[in-house]
Design an enzyme around this catalytic site. Sequence first.
Site, PDB file in Angstrom:
ATOM      1  N   ASP A 177       0.830  -1.051  -0.050  1.00 49.40           N
ATOM      2  CA  ASP A 177      -0.062  -0.081  -0.028  1.00 49.40           C
ATOM      3  C   ASP A 177       1.059   1.377   0.002  1.00 49.40           C
ATOM      4  O   ASP A 177       2.055   0.986  -0.126  1.00 49.40           O
ATOM      5  CB  ASP A 177      -1.185   0.116   1.139  1.00 49.40           C
ATOM      6  CG  ASP A 177      -2.189   0.649   0.796  1.00 49.40           C
ATOM      7  OD1 ASP A 177      -2.463   1.844   0.748  1.00 49.40           O
ATOM      8  OD2 ASP A 177      -3.250  -0.219   0.668  1.00 49.40           O
ATOM      9  N   HIS A 179      -5.344   4.414   4.572  1.00 50.82           N
ATOM     10  CA  HIS A 179      -5.754   3.475   3.441  1.00 50.82           C
ATOM     11  C   HIS A 179      -5.146   2.063   3.985  1.00 50.82           C
ATOM     12  O   HIS A 179      -5.841   0.930   4.233  1.00 50.82           O
ATOM     13  CB  HIS A 179      -5.509   3.895   2.413  1.00 50.82           C
ATOM     14  CG  HIS A 179      -5.922   2.896   1.231  1.00 50.82           C
ATOM     15  ND1 HIS A 179      -5.285   2.099   0.588  1.00 50.82           N
ATOM     16  CD2 HIS A 179      -7.131   2.765   0.554  1.00 50.82           C
ATOM     17  CE1 HIS A 179      -5.804   1.242  -0.254  1.00 50.82           C
ATOM     18  NE2 HIS A 179      -7.359   1.832  -0.309  1.00 50.82           N
ATOM     19  N   SER A 231     -11.246  -1.613  -2.036  1.00 47.82           N
ATOM     20  CA  SER A 231     -10.055  -1.934  -1.203  1.00 47.82           C
ATOM     21  C   SER A 231      -9.977  -3.001  -0.431  1.00 47.82           C
ATOM     22  O   SER A 231      -9.058  -3.589  -0.084  1.00 47.82           O
ATOM     23  CB  SER A 231      -9.525  -0.676  -0.795  1.00 47.82           C
ATOM     24  OG  SER A 231      -8.799   0.056  -1.509  1.00 47.82           O
TER      25      SER A 231
END
Length: 813
Positions: free
Chosen positions: A198, A230, A501
């Site tokens: 990521d 995230h 995601s």
Amino acid sequence: MLPSGQTSVPLRPVLLIAAGVVLICLTTTSAGAVAGQSELHFSDDSASAPEWSEGVMMARSGPGNTTNESSNSSADPAAPPYNATELREQARQPAGAAQTTSETQEQYLLQTAGVTEQRLAKLKSLDANVEVRHRDLLQIRAPSQQLPAIRQLTWVRSVAPLGQATPAEVSEGVSILNADSAHARGITGADIKVGVIDNGFDPNNPEISENVEAVRSFHSRGITGTNTRHGTAVSEIVVDTAPNASLHLVNFEGGQIRFVQSVNYLIEQDVDVIVASYGFFGLPRDGSLPASEAFTRAQNEGIVTVSSTGNSAEKHWERPARDSDDDTFIEVNEQGAEKIYLNDGEAIQGSESIFLYWGQYAEPSNQDYDLALYKQTQGDDTLVAESTAPQRGNNPGQEVIRTNLDAGVYYLVITNFDADGSQTLNIDTTEAPIVPNVSRGSITAPASGVGVIGVGAFSSANFAIPSYSSQGPTDDGRRGVDVVAPTGVSTAAFTPFGGTSAAAPHIAGLSALALQANPSLSPRNVTERIQQSATDTGPPGVDIETGYGRPDAEQLLIGQGTVSGVIATETGQPVSDATVRLLIADTDKVVSSTTTDNQGEYVFSDIATGQYIVEVEFGQDTNRSEIFSVPDGGTVSPEVSITGAAVELSVAAPATVQPGSTVTVTAEVTNRDVPEASSGLINLSTGAAPLSLANERTSPVFLGFGGNPIPAVDDTVSQEFELIVAEEAAVGQNATLTAEARLQNGDATRNTTTTRTVTISNQQDPAQRFDTNGEPGIQGDEVLDAISQFNEGGDLEPGDVLDVISAFNENNA
């Protein structure tokens, strides 16, 4: 000529020249840009085999958003607009012909036949600055005028710009996928290593900190990168789904070279699963990108690779190039429209990147299309940005606009500059949805890679498929989407966490569960099991939108395991008719139940991998085994016994009786485990009519009194009881006999109870029924009579006839 209502504005395009297969940032020259308009970067590769650009073109636009690379002092707002053809031709002039006011740079990826110090020195002599080196890949910056020389180097295989990676967000749904059922069985991802790629992480986040085993950064800002939320949320979902899996966190920046570097690192760390909730836009979806190939290579190394399919279903357009009216403008739908609107035709502002592409990755194209972005205004619309890279057999088929939009309505126009119209054109946007759009084929890399588990999304609230969830197929005809996973559930790092995601880490977690349950599974085995566990969602059958559907951890872990054994007393005596239950160890949930046969044996088949307990119940005695594990395809025989029946009791009684008859019932008592019993009893009760004891004083029978013996261990005693059947007993009525046996040793008492059912019948004993002459035994004519009645469909059963024949034989022996 432009579509009606459109005019061009003074823009001075800057020519970028790209080559080879290296990440290179090219220096280009640019003329001044009109205030509020954009500076354009174009690519003009002259190599024989250049690669696709990972962001070949850029455009920045919007009032106040001009860059240091453009000079507004030479702009003349009152100047008449350029003709589009003239603008395009200016863009195709040699770089030296442009008025140079400043330099800009674009990064590119260079693939080589091998890197040596001498080759690095050669690049340096050509003013190419090597920014990143990983094996045979280089990321460089170089002046555009040096590109032909770089391309001509014999050890340079290809050149491609970086591309753009963007996250695809989603949320957790552990209970929806029944992963908690696997946890209850002890399947939690223990000893399984999951690599997460990521932009950034917070390894100290309490939701994941205990699972983090290693971190590695390929980012200039370290493991936190530019955004920790995230990556941390993605990692949370892996841990939620596989609570005991270990995490290897790797972050990267830039384009595919750093991504490839991240994958190669995780391969070296021998992880079991890799998940990436990132997609690379504006590039072909045939599995040929370096990012896709890296995931496929990891899969070939025995690693399960999982990727979100992307959130691009409403940001993608794809259609064969058609220009039926020969006005050079490509028609974007069947109705002949020539405009693709950003943000569904509503006002929009902010940054945006737009990719037009066709042909094969890294293959040069001689089919030339151009891309223009217009702002809708009163009167003539305004050309905001344009990408017109020449495709003359040395550039890949790609045009890119990067811009910053002020508030307004915007649309795109594709122009056939010099193409035969046989190509399929694609458009991707990174931010705004477009109209018209084509969801089909919107999957992004690396999910488009061969062997990669591509994961779309479904709503955790109603299981609907979100309109943004990217779809297959891949450009080479594979389905692309394997399964879908939940979105819209909170995580500590991101609430709510939506998109695709978190769909991917759910499936990465399920993969970890499958591998713990059966470490011998190959990546293909894991993929197939996840697919086969799924419940169809969306369109019926396996499809490009949802793949096989919604996976289920319980179904995923269903295996070929067997649990079997023999239930016996502590002295080794097999116990029949005992109830045996298979329980999940953590929750006591009953998986299956059965009874033992005459040898005390039981079997549970097709048991999923996990941890279980066997529970046995017999009479008033209940016992459990220790917790044990069932391997996939294995057989387990847990040790479990019961105290057993210290006293066993059997009752012999006729199955049917006749009204008005007297019958004999025999009760047998066996002492199995009452040493030195001092007293006991046998009791037979009939309950209500039609059965009654001939002598009520005959029951109970007290053992050890009146000459009635007490059985020693393993000895048996019997007692007969006479029963009377009432004359008024109804035919077909059932009557129940209840027998009880009890043995006592000091203060300890052992007892057992059994029941037998008898049915009232109107059939006499055949020997009595056919003794018509009043003499003992059966006569021959009575045998013939019985057979005749049976043949004529009378009330005799075959057994009755045999009884008559048997009686006749005994009488006439």
